[in-house]
Enzyme design. Sequence first.
Site, PDB file in Angstrom:
ATOM      1  N   ARG A 185      -7.487  -1.296  -7.252  1.00 53.33           N
ATOM      2  CA  ARG A 185      -7.935  -0.216  -6.271  1.00 53.33           C
ATOM      3  C   ARG A 185      -8.194   0.923  -7.436  1.00 53.33           C
ATOM      4  NH1 ARG A 185      -4.938   0.918  -0.998  1.00 53.33           N
ATOM      5  NH2 ARG A 185      -7.066   1.895  -0.598  1.00 53.33           N
ATOM      6  N   GLN A 187      -3.034   2.448   9.955  1.00 54.42           N
ATOM      7  CA  GLN A 187      -1.641   2.489   9.425  1.00 54.42           C
ATOM      8  C   GLN A 187      -1.026   3.435  10.175  1.00 54.42           C
ATOM      9  OE1 GLN A 187      -4.714   3.126   7.603  1.00 54.42           O
ATOM     10  NE2 GLN A 187      -4.598   2.262   5.733  1.00 54.42           N
ATOM     11  N   ASP A 214      -2.671  10.520  -2.622  1.00 47.16           N
ATOM     12  CA  ASP A 214      -2.908   9.484  -3.491  1.00 47.16           C
ATOM     13  C   ASP A 214      -3.261   9.887  -5.007  1.00 47.16           C
ATOM     14  OD1 ASP A 214      -3.144   6.432  -2.281  1.00 47.16           O
ATOM     15  OD2 ASP A 214      -3.446   7.930  -0.876  1.00 47.16           O
ATOM     16  N   ASN A 258      -6.351  11.814  -0.019  1.00 45.08           N
ATOM     17  CA  ASN A 258      -5.490  11.158   0.980  1.00 45.08           C
ATOM     18  C   ASN A 258      -6.258  10.318   2.022  1.00 45.08           C
ATOM     19  OD1 ASN A 258      -2.759  10.350   1.723  1.00 45.08           O
ATOM     20  ND2 ASN A 258      -3.241  11.611   3.620  1.00 45.08           N
ATOM     21  N   LYS A 259      -5.706   9.467   2.742  1.00 48.32           N
ATOM     22  CA  LYS A 259      -6.373   8.545   3.638  1.00 48.32           C
ATOM     23  C   LYS A 259      -7.402   9.136   4.182  1.00 48.32           C
ATOM     24  CE  LYS A 259      -5.964   4.731   3.788  1.00 48.32           C
ATOM     25  NZ  LYS A 259      -6.570   3.833   2.970  1.00 48.32           N
ATOM     26  N   ARG A 282       0.872  -1.229  -0.161  1.00 45.73           N
ATOM     27  CA  ARG A 282       0.036  -0.242  -0.129  1.00 45.73           C
ATOM     28  C   ARG A 282       0.938   1.235  -0.158  1.00 45.73           C
ATOM     29  NH1 ARG A 282       1.679   1.925   4.132  1.00 45.73           N
ATOM     30  NH2 ARG A 282       0.439   3.972   3.539  1.00 45.73           N
ATOM     31  N   GLY A 283       0.354   2.423  -0.276  1.00 48.53           N
ATOM     32  CA  GLY A 283       1.199   3.443  -0.322  1.00 48.53           C
ATOM     33  C   GLY A 283       0.956   3.932  -1.949  1.00 48.53           C
ATOM     34  N   ALA A 284       0.544   5.086  -2.348  1.00 51.40           N
ATOM     35  CA  ALA A 284       0.595   5.302  -3.796  1.00 51.40           C
ATOM     36  C   ALA A 284       1.713   5.066  -4.411  1.00 51.40           C
ATOM     37  CB  ALA A 284       0.125   6.820  -4.158  1.00 51.40           C
TER      38      ALA A 284
END
Length: 361
Positions: A96, A205, A246, A256-257, A53-55
């Site tokens: 995703r 996270q 992202d 973003n998250k 995970r993480g763009a």
Amino acid sequence: MKNMIDIVQSVILNETGEAVVILDQTLLPTQKVYQTLKTPEDVWEAIYHLKVRGAPAIGIAAAYGAYLGAKQSGASTSAELYAAFGRVKDYLGSSRPTAVNLFWALERLEKRLVTEMKATADVGQLVAALKEEAEAIRLEDEQVCETIGTYALSLLKPGDGILTHCNAGTIATAKYGTALAPIYLGQQQGYQFKVYADETRPLLQGARLTAWELSEAGIDVTLICDNMASIVMSEGKVQAVLVGCDRVAANGDTANKIGTSGVAILAQHYGIPFYVCAPTSTIDLSCQTGKDIVIEERDATEITTKWYEEPMAPANVKTYNPAFDVTDHRLITAIITEKGILRPDFAEGLQSVMNQSEAKL
């Protein structure tokens, strides 16, 4: 700390080029397990279930997955290879929807394939070119993150308190991270930052990943619940907020998250600068505003049961579980890219840095 950065790599191609090796982030912080992904299906599953995970890391994994798909396609002609690549590209792109790096990386590989097909019809050479391009994406991300960190560090002072939300660290990228890059670089230079990491519900996270990797690096980090950010800011403990993203829309709105927009609102209220660390690969000028960004919704169990021995919500209660939110560009002090620090008006600056990037292609 330097050894930690060298050791913790979230996604790499193995030595034989036959598989992708990822750090399974769903098992952190209690287990540090590397998983070998041998097929595009393995890569899809790892991206969808947040093992990677993480763009930036998602983009790297997708690039490797597309290369594996082409390599394993059994194509005997360039036309067959191109068709097979198109299928695996579409498949991996379905894992995703929000992180633009996923699609950027896949499109970059397709562009490389089309270019190489003009020079050769040899399937082996074409597959090798895809591998080379995927590796280039990873190596470039290392440099991009270090450069973003250097720019961001210029906005900070030794001893600053920094609040961050979600995880934009070395395990979310090829190396260094985006929002955490200046913290690592500052640690090397004796800045002695004090970091406050939001837990970042519902997938935690911040608690499982950011707190883990900063602790491993010997950095002063304090974990707080998401709803504690306001009191920490009001007590003067935070001098800057650093987050990743992202996707960046053409007007500077950023996805973003989930929870990031709330942090931005709080930062504006308390007069604290809010910085978004964004590689140019996350900039999507086809999205005019944040309203055009597709927001992923995830399973209800992440809220109701995932982290609990017993359910923590009534059976069959309705849930709403968006994975991201959009921070309005008017709440952002600066967007920090590898091309420089952008301040309002973001639209003009974003267009300029993307023109620079395209000119180098």
